[in-house]
Write a protein that holds these residues in place. Structure first.
Motif, mmCIF file in Angstrom:
data_model
loop_
_atom_site.group_PDB
_atom_site.id
_atom_site.type_symbol
_atom_site.label_atom_id
_atom_site.label_comp_id
_atom_site.label_asym_id
_atom_site.label_seq_id
_atom_site.Cartn_x
_atom_site.Cartn_y
_atom_site.Cartn_z
ATOM 1 N N PRO A 49 0.806 -1.200 0.081
ATOM 2 C CA PRO A 49 0.028 0.082 -0.016
ATOM 3 C C PRO A 49 0.904 1.343 0.009
ATOM 4 O O PRO A 49 1.913 1.311 0.523
ATOM 5 N N LEU A 50 0.499 2.152 -0.623
ATOM 6 C CA LEU A 50 1.063 3.642 -1.001
ATOM 7 C C LEU A 50 1.479 4.165 0.255
ATOM 8 O O LEU A 50 2.542 4.797 0.821
ATOM 9 N N ASN A 51 0.707 3.861 1.471
ATOM 10 C CA ASN A 51 1.249 4.444 2.750
ATOM 11 C C ASN A 51 2.062 3.809 3.416
ATOM 12 O O ASN A 51 2.555 4.209 4.614
ATOM 13 N N GLN A 52 2.707 2.690 3.094
ATOM 14 C CA GLN A 52 3.927 2.113 3.644
ATOM 15 C C GLN A 52 5.090 2.657 2.989
ATOM 16 O O GLN A 52 6.323 2.098 3.171
ATOM 17 N N ARG A 53 5.396 3.413 1.793
ATOM 18 C CA ARG A 53 6.116 3.786 0.995
ATOM 19 C C ARG A 53 7.283 4.476 1.766
ATOM 20 O O ARG A 53 8.551 4.316 1.498
ATOM 21 N N ARG A 54 7.258 5.139 2.912
ATOM 22 C CA ARG A 54 8.134 5.747 3.610
ATOM 23 C C ARG A 54 8.460 5.324 5.065
ATOM 24 O O ARG A 54 9.146 5.568 5.765
ATOM 25 N N ASP A 55 8.061 4.020 5.079
ATOM 26 C CA ASP A 55 8.400 3.052 6.252
ATOM 27 C C ASP A 55 9.805 3.002 6.567
ATOM 28 O O ASP A 55 10.029 2.784 7.915
#
Length: 84
Positions: A49-55
């Motif tokens: 998911p896009l919201n994990q891109r900066r993890d």
């Protein structure tokens, strides 16, 4: 009934070890499919998911992919652009 989702393959920027790349995709790769980046790096496609891109930090652009992409499209290289 189907919900059609349109995806622009040019907007797909695979990330390898925190660096996003450009590639010549003609469609959405399947999970596990091998992808070759403009710089020559290769990897298997995986999706998150896009919201994990900066993890794991903010991805940076691959300078070689960027240079090749710009040259192919007649876009000035970043170091040759003039400030406004």
């Amino acid at each position: 009934m189907s919900a059609v989702i349109y995806i622009d393959p040019e907007a797909i920027h695979p990330v390898i070890d925190g660096e996003w790349h450009r590639t010549r995709l003609t469609g959405v790769p399947t999970p596990g499919q091998g992808i070759t980046m403009l710089c020559g790096a290769t990897a298997s496609a995986a999706f998150l998911p896009l919201n994990q891109r900066r993890d794991h930090g903010v991805p940076t652009a691959c300078p070689l992919c960027d240079s090749i992409y710009r040259r192919e499209r007649g876009i000035p290289q970043q170091h040759t652009r003039q400030a406004r």
